[in-house]
Scaffold this active site. Structure first.
Site, short mmCIF file in Angstrom:
data_model
loop_
_atom_site.label_atom_id
_atom_site.label_comp_id
_atom_site.label_asym_id
_atom_site.label_seq_id
_atom_site.Cartn_x
_atom_site.Cartn_y
_atom_site.Cartn_z
N GLU A 115 0.74 -1.27 0.05
CA GLU A 115 0.22 -0.03 0.06
C GLU A 115 0.88 1.04 0.15
O GLU A 115 0.54 2.13 -0.69
CB GLU A 115 -0.89 0.08 1.33
CG GLU A 115 -1.88 -1.05 1.10
CD GLU A 115 -2.95 -1.22 2.30
OE1 GLU A 115 -2.34 -1.78 3.23
OE2 GLU A 115 -4.06 -0.94 2.13
N GLU A 135 -4.10 -9.70 4.04
CA GLU A 135 -5.15 -9.37 5.11
C GLU A 135 -6.36 -10.23 4.99
O GLU A 135 -6.68 -10.50 6.37
CB GLU A 135 -5.46 -7.80 4.68
CG GLU A 135 -4.71 -6.70 4.97
CD GLU A 135 -3.69 -6.37 4.08
OE1 GLU A 135 -3.36 -7.15 3.10
OE2 GLU A 135 -2.95 -5.35 4.28
#
Ligand code: COA
Length: 242
Positions: A115, A135
């Site tokens: 990210e 995640e």
């Protein structure tokens, strides 16, 4: 700006170097790093001497192995987390920076590592880089913009497959997916990032910033609106030269 625990911030000529600096934990992103990154991003944005930022990871093994799993169960409640995010929107700040940002990626690039890279404009990777968004396998979803930035870079279908399957992607595939712009040998990663940054830093900073904004902001607009944006930004650059 050097009194940080988790980040090294250095300036050389017109380049700023932001090094994620927890190599003993593969540069995992913890709450301290979040707070320090917020300060560093503000400095990078506001310092007129800085023309280009280069993000990298300390140590041989990782750019960043994602959120600090040691903090996982001690993290604040969702209500506190939301309040902190409201007060200190690191990812909003990151994505609002109009100076060019280059990510130099090696080793593990996982979770928030991906990210952070996606908040940068140009991603260079060494051949040992491995990417993944673990995640959902941990019972969470990306929290640093990845669910929005990844599909904008690799397309919705690939982003879904990568995120939902949790599979890791090698450097070669990341290049073919356009997740990274260029692959370089490990010892050439920083020199190549610096060459590129210096080249960009030679150009007129306003033209560079407006060119970035035209593309980044334009991606969220219709073609007609985007052309309007380009026209307005182009006028502002031209007017300044008169
Ligand atoms: N948070 C906190 N510490 C981490 C970490 C993370 N995300 N990733 C690695 N570390 C630490 C390890 O605990 C270890 O610390 P130690 O030496 O004190 O035991 C050190 O970094 C080295 O990691 P290690 O697991 O021993 O290396 P490895 O080569 O066997 O495995 C990984 C590397 C990346 C495969 C493995 O560390 C891993 O799966 N990390 C978690 C990745 C992840 O799920 N991130 C969260 C994304 S949301």
């Amino acid at each position: 700006m050097s009194n940080f625990e988790t980040i090294v911030y250095e300036k050389k000529d017109s380049l700023a170097y932001i090094t994620l600096n927890r190599p003993h934990a593969l540069n995992a992103y913890n709450l301290r790093m979040r707070d320090e990154l917020y300060e560093v991003l503000g400095a990078l944005r506001d310092d007129p001497e800085v023309r280009v930022g280069i993000f990298r990871g300390a140590g041989e093994r990782a750019f960043c192995a994602g959120a600090d799993l040691a903090e996982f169960l001690t993290a604040p409640t969702p209500i506190v987390a939301r309040q902190v995010r409201w007060e200190r929107d690191v990812w909003g700040l990151f994505l609002s920076i109009t100076k060019p940002l280059i990510a130099a990626l090696h080793g593990y690039v996982l979770g928030s590592g991906v990210e952070i890279a996606l908040c940068c404009d140009i991603r260079l990777a060494s051949e040992d880089a491995q990417f993944g968004l673990p995640e959902p396998g941990l019972g969470i979803i990306p929290a640093a913009g990845g669910s929005q930035t990844l599909p904008r870079v690799v397309g919705g279908s690939k982003a879904l497959e990568i995120l939902l399957s949790g599979r890791w992607i090698g450097a070669e595939e990341a290049y073919h997916l356009k997740l990274v712009n260029r692959l370089v040998p490990r010892d050439e990663l920083l020199p190549e990032a610096e060459r590129l940054a210096r080249k960009i830093a030679q150009f007129d900073p306003m033209a560079v910033s407006y060119a970035k904004q035209a593309i980044v902001r334009g991606l969220d607009l219709s073609l007609g609106e985007g052309l309007g944006l380009e026209g307005r930004l182009g006028c502002l650059v031209a007017l300044r030269k008169e």
